[in-house]
Design an enzyme around this catalytic site. Structure first.
Site, mmCIF file in Angstrom:
data_model
loop_
_atom_site.group_PDB
_atom_site.id
_atom_site.type_symbol
_atom_site.label_atom_id
_atom_site.label_comp_id
_atom_site.label_asym_id
_atom_site.label_seq_id
_atom_site.Cartn_x
_atom_site.Cartn_y
_atom_site.Cartn_z
ATOM 1 N N GLU A 1 -18.019 -3.612 24.630
ATOM 2 C CA GLU A 1 -17.224 -4.835 24.770
ATOM 3 C C GLU A 1 -16.009 -4.838 23.850
ATOM 4 O OE1 GLU A 1 -20.479 -4.779 24.023
ATOM 5 O OE2 GLU A 1 -21.468 -5.463 25.855
ATOM 6 N N HIS B 1 0.829 -1.205 0.000
ATOM 7 C CA HIS B 1 0.000 0.000 0.000
ATOM 8 C C HIS B 1 0.868 1.262 0.000
ATOM 9 C CE1 HIS B 1 -2.334 -3.317 1.703
ATOM 10 N NE2 HIS B 1 -3.433 -2.671 1.320
ATOM 11 N N HIS C 1 -29.205 -14.658 24.954
ATOM 12 C CA HIS C 1 -28.145 -14.499 25.941
ATOM 13 C C HIS C 1 -27.421 -15.795 26.264
ATOM 14 C CE1 HIS C 1 -29.715 -10.550 26.307
ATOM 15 N NE2 HIS C 1 -29.067 -10.251 27.418
ATOM 16 N N HIS D 1 -4.037 3.290 -3.360
ATOM 17 C CA HIS D 1 -4.236 2.719 -2.019
ATOM 18 C C HIS D 1 -3.468 1.419 -1.805
ATOM 19 C CE1 HIS D 1 -6.164 0.824 1.470
ATOM 20 N NE2 HIS D 1 -6.282 -0.235 0.702
HETATM 21 C C1 LIG Z 1 -11.839 -4.373 9.765
HETATM 22 C C2 LIG Z 1 -11.269 -4.209 8.406
HETATM 23 N N1 LIG Z 1 -12.099 -4.221 7.359
HETATM 24 C C3 LIG Z 1 -11.623 -4.111 6.104
HETATM 25 C C4 LIG Z 1 -10.279 -4.005 5.886
HETATM 26 C C5 LIG Z 1 -9.730 -3.952 4.441
HETATM 27 N N2 LIG Z 1 -9.283 -2.570 4.187
HETATM 28 C C6 LIG Z 1 -8.006 -2.209 4.288
HETATM 29 S S1 LIG Z 1 -7.785 -0.568 4.102
HETATM 30 C C7 LIG Z 1 -9.434 -0.316 3.857
HETATM 31 C C8 LIG Z 1 -9.994 1.050 3.683
HETATM 32 C C9 LIG Z 1 -9.084 1.999 3.020
HETATM 33 O O1 LIG Z 1 -9.476 3.309 3.276
HETATM 34 P P1 LIG Z 1 -8.736 4.158 4.378
HETATM 35 O O2 LIG Z 1 -8.887 3.524 5.665
HETATM 36 O O3 LIG Z 1 -9.238 5.554 4.257
HETATM 37 O O4 LIG Z 1 -7.221 4.071 3.976
HETATM 38 P P2 LIG Z 1 -6.484 4.829 2.779
HETATM 39 O O5 LIG Z 1 -6.904 4.147 1.503
HETATM 40 O O6 LIG Z 1 -6.909 6.231 2.811
HETATM 41 O O7 LIG Z 1 -5.056 4.623 3.064
HETATM 42 C C10 LIG Z 1 -10.113 -1.512 3.906
HETATM 43 C C11 LIG Z 1 -11.564 -1.653 3.674
HETATM 44 C C12 LIG Z 1 -9.448 -3.995 7.006
HETATM 45 N N3 LIG Z 1 -8.127 -3.900 6.898
HETATM 46 N N4 LIG Z 1 -9.962 -4.065 8.255
#
Ligand SMILES: Cc1ncc(C[n+]2csc(CCOP(=O)(O)OP(=O)(O)O)c2C)c(N)n1
Ligand SMILES: [Mg+2]
Length: 662
Positions: free
Chosen positions: A407, A28, A469, A258
């Site tokens: 939680e 990334h 529960h 990304h």
């Molecule tokens: C709980 C979770 N859901 C999904 C992902 C997969 N995932 C990685 S980054 C991302 C979103 C990217 O957007 P952002 O957080 O704004 O990061 P940016 O692209 O701006 O670096 C997702 C959905 C993850 N790592 N964790």
């Protein structure tokens, strides 16, 4: 620092990130390139750290909550001079056995404070770290005096756990916590506006934070905002408007930067645009020198801290050091012994949640680093002992945290406390809500962190509250997590033994599954040995040599198994009972230790008011299972045990039916 110098230093991060991702053919680049200015300001002007001692107890913590941006922290660790983070490691980004795994792993890379990647966890870990800092400061004074910084992304703040974390931090007025939000308006699917329209500044403000919005590429604005945040009397969030993939000629500002390599042409263009003519992985000496100088910034602070530590009273110093090492106090053994002796003298026929409270009354004074809590079920979980004061914004020395109905945030904050060091956190909620904590419990297991979850109301035995529960699949689901010990004690003696094992498991989190309903104390005499340590042991033997039936059970079902065995004995089928308080400990034993416990009876039976999954490892696929195969129901618990056929009579009948006709 001049703007030109800042830009060169930030561009070193950008170049290393895009080169490493390109070389790995995955990763990334967008976040490190976009957040490079924020990170440069933080690491060169504010963050207190010592690359030669990544575990310095009073370092500032830096949490990269957006773990996908791992190359940002790897580049920073390399540039500031962490010995383990060589250029070679950057070149081996995402390769087996490298110090640069795809997402940051605290147990692999010195300088990485916590494992991140599942979005939202890091910011909640950071809240736990900030709680730990204030708590230990209240106890040990200024030898604990540092900040926790978080870099988070849109995704971190969209995850529900972030709300729990933010609300708790605001409530506790954790002013040493500073969140830098990489406000780039881009997620994987494209523009953030596709799925979100929250005003994050207002959101944080409403939770009691100081929050402001700045240009995340303006080093002066970043520095001014951090300086202001350091003076706030509440936690701070700085929304730093950035461009994802900053510097990439075509992919900057787009989701295209990304999560995949930029490609040779785009990288060439980025080198031109950023004015970075150097070959891949080459950082010119002057720029590397500036970074290394920045890495030495906290030297004096470090020396001053060493003096501060040395000036503590010897007993305070050694207690502080013991806690930071995570070593248990000697008093633990005596506390356990004393609880067991009391139980031998006056047995207690009480619910295991109450047994756990009885154990805690002995343990908490002996192990002062225990910080308990509950997600708004204190009276039901029995996690607060009489002497415990609440940890609050007005008294951080308290050792009981009212987590509120949070939680997930609770479990992730506990991970942060353990990672910080000096604290053994334990929680409380209902076992069924381990589902609400599961991502954080899993990470504790992955990281090898000692956190202890007290999970009560552990079966249909909770009765009237009904199937919403009543855990059914939860024991099996928790047992499926590697490196997690799931304890289900059958009485007050097993409860203290399981507590002791949980405390002594320095690299393994534990869940204690405890009943709401009363149970007889089956272990009557005093045994110095911790019988639960083997995970399973014979709790009722047979007279004579012949055994026809072995009944294995956990928790509340051990008493049922004992009654069933008595019925079978009366019917001429000698039966023994094995209590199995912890699958993981038992199954980790070598065969020669397991086999005598399993025995060679013609019929093996397991009794547990949950699903069968996992039990075949003990009773074999031909074993008889008495438990649940669907959801529970709402009724008094005795009626439910009858309705679902988990009774001594049913167990005995099923065992008898299994015998081959002679
Ligand atoms: C709980 C979770 N859901 C999904 C992902 C997969 N995932 C990685 S980054 C991302 C979103 C990217 O957007 P952002 O957080 O704004 O990061 P940016 O692209 O701006 O670096 C997702 C959905 C993850 N790592 N964790
Ligand atoms: Mg984003």
């Amino acid at each position: 620092m001049s703007r030109a110098q800042h830009d060169r230093m930030a561009n070193a991060i950008r170049a290393l990130a895009m080169d490493a991702v390109e070389q790995a053919k995955s990763g990334h680049p967008g976040l490190p390139m976009g957040a490079a200015d924020i990170a440069t300001v933080l690491f060169t002007q504010f963050l207190k750290f010592d690359p030669s001692d990544p575990k310095w107890p009073d370092r500032d913590r830096f949490v990269l909550s957006a773990g996908h941006g791992s190359m940002l922290i790897y580049a920073l660790l390399h540039l500031t001079g962490y010995e383990a983070m060589t250029l070679d490691e950057l070149k081996r980004f995402r390769r087996l056995h490298s110090k640069t795994p795809g997402h940051p792993e605290n147990f692999i890379t010195p300088g990485v404070e916590t494992t991140t990647g599942p979005l939202g966890q890091g910011i909640a870990n950071a809240v736990g770290m900030a709680i730990a800092e204030r708590h230990l400061n209240a106890i040990f004074g200024d030898v604990v005096d540092h900040r926790t910084y978080v870099l988070c992304s849109d995704g971190d703040l969209m995850e529900g756990i972030s709300q729990e974390a933010i609300a708790l931090a605001g409530h506790l007025k954790l002013n040493r916590l500073i969140v830098l939000f990489d406000d780039n308006g881009i997620t994987i699917d494209g523009k953030l506006s596709l799925s979100d329209s929250v005003d994050q500044v207002k959101r944080f403000e409403s939770a009691g934070w100081h929050a402001e919005r700045i240009d995340g590429h303006d080093p002066h604005a970043i520095a001014a905002a951090i300086a202001k945040a350091q003076k706030a009397d509440c936690p701070s969030m700085i929304a730093c408007k950035t461009t994802i993939g900053f510097g990439a000629p075509n992919k900057a500002g787009s989701e295209k930067s990304h999560g995949s390599p930029l490609g040779a042409d785009e990288i060439k263009g980025a080198r031109e645009k950023l004015g970075w003519p150097h070959e891949p992985f080459v950082v010119p000496d002057d720029i590397l020198g500036d970074w290394r100088t920045a890495g030495q910034r906290s030297r004096d602070a470090r020396k001053a801290w060493d003096r501060k530590l040395a000036s503590l009273a010897p007993e305070v110093k050694s207690e502080f050091e013991r806690r930071i090492r995570g070593e248990l106090p000697k008093a633990l053994s005596d506390a356990v012994k004393s609880v067991k002796e009391t139980l031998a003298k006056s047995p207690k026929d009480i619910a295991t949640r109450a047994s756990s409270e009885f154990a805690l009354e002995g343990l908490v004074p002996a192990v002062p680093e225990m910080v308990g809590g509950s997600a708004d079920l204190t009276g039901s979980n029995n996690t607060r002992t009489k002497s415990m004061k609440a940890l609050s914004a007005s008294d951080y020395a308290g050792t009981f945290i009212n987590y509120g109905i949070r939680e997930h945030g609770m479990a992730a904050a506990m991970n942060g406390m353990t990672l910080h060091g000096g604290i053994i956190p334990y929680s409380g909620t209902f076992l069924v809500f381990t589902d609400y904590c599961r991502p954080a419990i899993r990470l504790a297991a992955l990281m090898g962190e000692r956190v202890i979850h007290v999970m009560t109301h552990d079966s249909i035995g909770l009765g009237e509250d009904g199937p919403t529960h009543q855990p059914v699949e939860h024991l099996a689901a928790l047992r499926a997590i590697p490196n997690l010990n799931v304890f289900r004690p059958c009485d007050a003696v097993e409860a203290i033994e399981c507590w002791e094992l949980a405390l002594r498991a320095k690299d393994t989190p534990s869940v204690l599954a405890l009943t709401r309903q009363n149970l007889p104390q089956l272990r009557s005499g005093y045994t110095a040995d911790n019988l639960c340590a083997a995970g399973a042991y014979e709790i009722m033997g047979v007279d004579g040599d012949n055994v026809d039936v072995s009944i294995f059970a956990t928790g509340s079902e051990v008493a049922i198994a004992v009654e069933a065995a008595q019925l079978l004995n009366r019917q001429g089928k000698p039966a023994r009972v094995v209590s199995v308080p912890c699958f993981e400990l038992f199954l980790s034993l070598p065969a020669e230790k397991r086999h005598p416990v399993i025995g060679g009876a013609e019929v093996n039976v397991a009794v547990e008011a949950g699903i069968r999954q996992g039990w075949d490892a003990i009773i074999g696929s031909d074993g008889v299972f008495v438990g649940m195969s669907g959801f529970g129901a709402s009724a008094p618990h005795k009626d439910l045990y009858g309705h679902f056929g988990i009774t001594p009579e049913a167990v005995a009948a099923k065992a008898l039916a299994k015998f081959r006709p002679r």
